[in-house]
Design an enzyme around this catalytic site. Structure first.
Site, PDB file in Angstrom:
ATOM      1  N   HIS A  68       0.893  -0.939   0.284  1.00  0.00           N
ATOM      2  CA  HIS A  68      -0.047   0.154  -0.590  1.00  0.00           C
ATOM      3  C   HIS A  68       0.873   1.257  -0.014  1.00  0.00           C
ATOM      4  O   HIS A  68       1.878   1.430   0.594  1.00  0.00           O
ATOM      5  CB  HIS A  68      -1.132  -0.415   1.649  1.00  0.00           C
ATOM      6  CG  HIS A  68      -0.286   0.412   2.037  1.00  0.00           C
ATOM      7  ND1 HIS A  68       0.284   0.850   3.219  1.00  0.00           N
ATOM      8  CD2 HIS A  68       0.053  -1.025   3.540  1.00  0.00           C
ATOM      9  CE1 HIS A  68       0.244   1.224   4.490  1.00  0.00           C
ATOM     10  NE2 HIS A  68       0.424  -0.067   4.632  1.00  0.00           N
ATOM     11  N   ASP A  70       6.496   1.540   6.351  1.00  0.00           N
ATOM     12  CA  ASP A  70       4.753   1.513   6.459  1.00  0.00           C
ATOM     13  C   ASP A  70       4.303   2.518   5.946  1.00  0.00           C
ATOM     14  O   ASP A  70       3.727   3.160   6.474  1.00  0.00           O
ATOM     15  CB  ASP A  70       4.475   1.511   7.680  1.00  0.00           C
ATOM     16  CG  ASP A  70       2.918   1.178   7.946  1.00  0.00           C
ATOM     17  OD1 ASP A  70       2.488   0.105   7.247  1.00  0.00           O
ATOM     18  OD2 ASP A  70       2.416   1.596   8.778  1.00  0.00           O
ATOM     19  N   GLU A 114      -5.208   1.854   3.232  1.00  0.00           N
ATOM     20  CA  GLU A 114      -4.862  -0.241   4.208  1.00  0.00           C
ATOM     21  C   GLU A 114      -4.849   0.577   5.035  1.00  0.00           C
ATOM     22  O   GLU A 114      -5.375   0.116   5.963  1.00  0.00           O
ATOM     23  CB  GLU A 114      -2.834  -0.279   3.486  1.00  0.00           C
ATOM     24  CG  GLU A 114      -2.615  -1.893   4.322  1.00  0.00           C
ATOM     25  CD  GLU A 114      -2.851  -1.556   5.673  1.00  0.00           C
ATOM     26  OE1 GLU A 114      -2.100  -2.647   6.043  1.00  0.00           O
ATOM     27  OE2 GLU A 114      -1.898  -0.203   5.573  1.00  0.00           O
ATOM     28  N   GLU A 115      -4.160   1.798   5.698  1.00  0.00           N
ATOM     29  CA  GLU A 115      -3.969   2.401   6.791  1.00  0.00           C
ATOM     30  C   GLU A 115      -5.851   2.474   7.837  1.00  0.00           C
ATOM     31  O   GLU A 115      -5.882   2.658   8.353  1.00  0.00           O
ATOM     32  CB  GLU A 115      -3.081   3.774   7.167  1.00  0.00           C
ATOM     33  CG  GLU A 115      -2.025   3.535   6.286  1.00  0.00           C
ATOM     34  CD  GLU A 115      -1.261   2.542   7.358  1.00  0.00           C
ATOM     35  OE1 GLU A 115      -1.730   1.816   8.890  1.00  0.00           O
ATOM     36  OE2 GLU A 115      -0.168   2.597   7.100  1.00  0.00           O
ATOM     37  N   GLU A 139       4.084  -5.466   4.267  1.00  0.00           N
ATOM     38  CA  GLU A 139       4.194  -4.620   5.124  1.00  0.00           C
ATOM     39  C   GLU A 139       5.289  -4.065   5.969  1.00  0.00           C
ATOM     40  O   GLU A 139       6.309  -4.467   5.782  1.00  0.00           O
ATOM     41  CB  GLU A 139       3.131  -5.647   5.705  1.00  0.00           C
ATOM     42  CG  GLU A 139       2.014  -4.883   5.306  1.00  0.00           C
ATOM     43  CD  GLU A 139       1.371  -3.700   6.198  1.00  0.00           C
ATOM     44  OE1 GLU A 139       2.512  -2.825   6.012  1.00  0.00           O
ATOM     45  OE2 GLU A 139       0.000  -3.200   5.594  1.00  0.00           O
ATOM     46  N   HIS A 171       3.803   3.988  13.018  1.00  0.00           N
ATOM     47  CA  HIS A 171       3.038   5.706  12.754  1.00  0.00           C
ATOM     48  C   HIS A 171       3.163   6.584  13.497  1.00  0.00           C
ATOM     49  O   HIS A 171       2.656   7.062  14.067  1.00  0.00           O
ATOM     50  CB  HIS A 171       1.652   5.080  13.412  1.00  0.00           C
ATOM     51  CG  HIS A 171       1.327   3.796  13.069  1.00  0.00           C
ATOM     52  ND1 HIS A 171      -0.082   4.035  12.842  1.00  0.00           N
ATOM     53  CD2 HIS A 171       0.900   3.815  11.118  1.00  0.00           C
ATOM     54  CE1 HIS A 171      -0.943   3.216  12.373  1.00  0.00           C
ATOM     55  NE2 HIS A 171       0.287   2.216  10.951  1.00  0.00           N
TER      56      HIS A 171
END
Length: 986
Positions: free
Chosen positions: A175, A187, A221-222, A247, A320
């Site tokens: 993604h 990510d 995706e998130e 991922e 994140h």
């Protein structure tokens, strides 16, 4: 006193020096590489392999991570366009080469789909009886199809309801959206640039795939795997049968294989240059211990594909956050993922078998066949083992039966040959009432008692850390490990030495291995039951642990054959004691004068003793006899002969033990310790590395400390049979290590700039009353410390409540107003509802139905929340898929709306039950009771997630600027800013 005879030095004798040295070397020789593998990423090649350009890939990663690019941001659109340009630039030389008259047949056909049409309404499923969340999503996926040599040569997707012929293809997914608070290097920037390099690799002459390859650059995706869900609406979703998902659940290090669907597809990961991972993580998902999901669950669970999940797993503190950037990762990490992706994908597209083309796994799923549950793990990051769980089950059952049987038969043979000293207290002479003490029970219960104490103390320390400084493992994982290991070894050594001092026993090793054998047998029984009934493979190491303990235990039993027969020992002991057997007491034991040599003085030399040293006070008075059984005395009136245990045996151990082999302990060490260290050591580090920083997410850290304590026992139990032979130097040093690490772990601050504590931000604007609330969620008391550093929060009334996420608290205060509406609409004159969103509600007369039209300014994400679940909903223009129902019997409490265009107006039709038709839960919820009896109430909410420009969300900028350097700010929800307006439908 005579000088003892010099003994030859034996470098592998079971004596303190060799034992301490050899065991230390073995443990360090294995633990150090395991640590290096866990901490150091294999270096990338200096020259890029053919078909790959690492320099180009790194530049792509730097460009991709130049800003935050969540789905609901302008930069996300920029990334989308940039990807299309990069794909075109990679394919342009291929297209030009294919247009030449002498075009190379090795160049495959490539098709690029910029999917701006697919949309879908679905739900994320409910938990128990809880209402579900409905989702409407418009995709912006980019799909690249590389036609394989065995693929259907026609463009079958252009036909209405067209279906591909031949074998299924391979899907590789990554993604390209990031979270709103992270730059997305791992990510999932590395996954995206790996896809670009896969495109380059498989379009290079000589690398044309046999099976078709689909590269999916998915968006969204998130926000609950939206991009993968909407891919299900594209024709190519029916073409692929296997997949590889790239991922990032961490922010660097090695990319780990942490989930696969079956044994057959996992075998292709053996092509990875540096395999890394264990089935332990996969079983963590299966048992519900790990809840964070990836696109894997869509590809496998909904579409029926079979494949693998490859992801970065650590460090979680950067995941994140703004440290998930190119600066905090490396080319080595990029190469680790890329090389694994190339190796695995090349194996999948080259496969000629039919394992992935059988009957579908379920209704309306692709015909990918059915696989078998597997066991898999890497060894030193260089080799990869994979086999069926059924094979492990069969081997386990066999070993559970055979191993005890072999030990039992060996014990019977020992007993028949009169050499079973284990469990023997004494030996009686036939035809007499005399008994000789063998002291064979010494050390029988020593092992379980000492191991229990050595294990309980680290568990107690786990409780202590959880109470005093629960988050120290966040930044000091190895300090915790050092504390656990040092106290375990010191306690085991001290207690074993104390027991050996008071009750020395040559059977310590045999009893220790017997207890380890019993314990691992029980563990293997439990593991085998779980493997058979629940398909859990994480305990695979127990099989190897038990195998090693069985062999080591068997060696202990086999070496007893070197001992004298108990009857022979007893007879000689009786004779040497100076007391004849009762049946011979009428005869004189001393020889006649004719049998004595001329010199019968105290310094007489017996036959065969010419090489002996001068006699001392303890020299036997019986000539021509071994001194092994010297100095036995009559034990009073009980008829038991005992001895002082002096002689060739080690220190004061039983005298009969002197004939035991001195080298077999090395064999036992090598049979058990290496396999335990390799398998259990890697598992222990894998588990604690991936979980050491979960405390910031509200998860209890006690499970991490408990895992350290348990794994410490598993790792060092193979050392226990020898630990009483250790010199004091290493245990004493480890005791000092324990004291130092204990103090550090109890008093040290648990966070640092390199290992920050994540706190979760959201700003909520109430358009009904104009209030503006900033909320920060985190763990106390650190949350309060962070808020106290914020200028705008000074002097305010801070309200804190328990968060819905574990141990997190959510604290709120009036914040700086956001400016998310765009330059033409942001103003400082207050909050005006019409500037933020517009909505219109039209109720159907006489029915519990309504149409809601909602639009947000400068956003493409809104949602509807209801105080009681609605029975059904429909978004105008949306596709539905019966494989993914968008509603259920428990109703829908929230509807999330995502658009590929900005300022879009969604039209949502809803219907609901009367209160008496669909009773609510009897939970006394006042908010639900406030809803109109036959009406509906709730909120319309719009979201803003773009913080690339300063002063757009001043409250977030303030947190990033003023919070301590050990704090990292992450998103709390889909939007950084949420504006809401209450609604009531009568």
């Amino acid at each position: 006193m005579a000088t003892p005879r010099a003994q030859k030095f034996n470098p592998i004798a079971f004596t303190p020096g060799p034992v301490t040295l050899i065991t230390t070397i073995v443990y360090l020789a294995l633990l150090i590489p395991i640590l290096v593998i866990s901490l150091v990423v294999p270096p990338a090649p200096e020259t890029s392999p053919e078909g790959v350009n690492l320099t180009e890939a790194w530049r792509d990663l730097q460009h991709l991570t130049g800003g935050f690019h969540p789905y609901n941001s302008r930069r996300n659109d920029d990334v989308h366009q940039w990807l299309l340009r990069r794909i075109d630039s990679i394919l342009r030389p291929t297209v030009e080469a294919g247009e030449r008259p002498s075009a190379n047949n090795d160049i495959p056909d490539v098709f690029v789909f910029d999917d701006n049409q697919s949309n879908l309404t679905y739900s994320n499923g409910g938990v128990g009886k809880a209402a579900i969340v409905g989702v409407y999503f418009e995709g912006t996926n980019i799909i690249v199809y590389i036609r394989g040599t065995e693929d259907d040569p026609e463009n079958w997707w252009e036909r209405s309801n067209g279906k591909p012929k031949g074998k299924g293809g391979v899907l590789v997914n990554a993604h390209y959206d990031s979270v709103s608070t992270g730059y997305g290097a791992t990510d999932n920037g590395m996954g995206v640039v790996s896809l670009l390099q896969l495109l380059k690799y498989f379009t290079t002459p000589g690398n044309k795939p046999r099976k078709g390859l689909v590269l999916l650059f998915n968006n969204g995706e998130e926000d609950y795997l939206n991009g993968a869900h909407v891919f299900s609406q594209h024709p190519l979703s029916n073409f692929t049968h296997t997949f590889l998902n790239l991922e990032g659940a961490g922010a660097g290090g090695r990319a780990a294989l942490f989930r696969t669907t079956d044994t057959e597809v996992t075998r292709f990961y053996q092509n990875a240059k540096h395999p890394f991972g264990s089935v332990l993580a996969a079983d963590g998902f299966k048992m519900g211990l790990l809840r964070s999901q990836t696109d894997y669950v869509v590809f496998n669970g909904i579409l029926g594909l079979r494949g693998l999940d490859l992801a970065f797993i650590a460090p979680r503190s950067r995941y994140h956050t703004d440290q998930d950037d190119a600066r905090h990762t490396s080319v080595d990490s990029l190469w680790h993922m890329l090389s694994a992706a190339i190796g695995t994908t090349e194996g999948l597209v080259s496969y000629t078998g039919t394992d992935f083309d059988g009957k579908s796994q379920g209704l309306d799923k692709v015909n990918s066949g059915t696989g078998t549950l597997g066991v898999w793990f890497d060894m030193f990051g260089s080799a990869f083992a994979v086999f069926r769980l059924h094979t492990l089950f069969a081997l386990s059952v066999t070993l559970l039966i055979v191993a005890p049987l072999v030990i039992f038969i060996t014990a019977i043979v020992l007993s028949k040959t009169d050499r079973m000293y284990l469990f023997s207290m004494s030996k009686s002479l036939g035809g007499t009432d005399e008994r000789v003490s063998l002291r064979g029970l010494r050390g029988l219960f020593r092992t379980p008692i000492i191991l229990a104490v050595a294990t309980v103390i680290p568990i107690g320390l786990a409780y202590l850390l959880e109470k005093v400084n629960p988050y120290i493992v966040h930044s000091s994982q190895f300090s915790v490990w050092s504390m656990m290991i040092s106290v375990w070894i010191f306690l085991a050594w001290f207690l074993a030495c104390a027991a050996d001092f008071f009750r020395p026993s040559a059977l310590h090793r045999a009893y220790s291995y017997t207890w380890i054998f019993i314990a691992t047998w029980v563990m293997l029984v439990i593991n085998t039951v779980y493997a058979n009934q629940k398909g859990i493979a994480a305990g695979y190491f127990v099989f190897f642990y038990f195998s090693g303990s069985f062999l080591a235990t068997w060696v202990s039993y086999l070496e007893l054959f070197a001992l004298p027969r108990k009857g022979d020992f007893a007879r000689q002991a009786i004779m040497h004691s100076g007391r004849p057997p009762s049946s011979l007491r009428s005869r004189l034991l001393t020889p006649s004068a004719d049998e004595l040599p001329s010199d019968t003085g105290p310094h007489a030399e017996y036959p065969g003793d010419a090489d002996e040293t001068d006699p001392t006070e303890s020299t036997s008075l019986l000539r021509g006899q071994r001194t092994t059984f010297a100095n036995y005395r009559t034990g009073g009136t009980d008829g038991v002969v005992e001895g002082t245990d002096e002689g060739p045996s080690f220190k004061h151990e039983q005298s009969w033990s002197w004939t035991l082999p001195r080298w077999t302990w090395v064999l036992q060490l090598l049979l058990l310790a290496p396999i335990v260290l390799i398998l259990v050591g890697q598992l222990a580090l894998f588990l604690t590395t991936s979980m050491s920083q979960v405390g910031s997410d509200g998860v209890s850290t006690f499970i991490v400390y408990l895992a350290c304590a348990v794994f410490t026992t598993l790792l060092f139990a193979p050392l226990f049979p020898f630990i009483h032979r250790f010199t004091y130097h290493i245990p004493t040093f480890l005791f000092l290590v324990f004291v130092g690490t204990l103090i550090y772990n109890l008093v040290a601050f648990p966070f640092s700039p390199a290992n920050r504590l994540k706190m979760f931000f959201i700003q909520e604007v109430n358009l009904d009353d104009g209030s503006n609330t900033v909320s920060l969620s985190g763990i106390q008391p650190y949350l309060t410390d962070a808020i106290n550093s914020i200028p705008s929060a000074a002097g305010q009334n801070i309200t804190c409540d328990q968060s819905a996420f574990g141990k997190l608290e959510k604290c709120s205060w009036a914040g700086l107003p956001p400016r998310v509406l765009g330059q033409d609409h942001d103003r400082d004159t207050g909050i005006v509802s019409s500037d933020w969103m517009s909505y219109n509600i039209t109720k159907t007369v006489g029915e519990n139905k309504a149409r809601i039209e909602i639009s947000g300014r400068n956003t493409r994400a809104c949602k509807l929340k209801f105080d009681k679940p609605v029975a059904d909903f429909q978004v105008s223009g949306s596709a539905v898929d019966h494989r993914m129902p968008h509603t259920s019997g428990q109703g829908v409490a929230e509807i999330r709306l995502w658009s590929r265009t900005w300022d879009r107006t969604w039209v949502v039709d809803i219907c609901w039950h009367d209160s008496h038709d669909k009773p609510e839960d009897d939970d006394g919820d006042d908010e639900k009771q406030d809803a109109p009896r036959n009406g509906l109430s709730g909120k319309v909410i719009c979201l803003w997630s773009d913080s690339n420009q300063s002063d757009v969300i001043p409250a977030l900028d303030e947190l990033r600027l003023y919070t301590p350097n050990w704090v990292a700010i992450s998103k709390s929800a889909d939007g950084l800013v949420e504006a809401s307006h209450g609604i009531t439908i009568q």
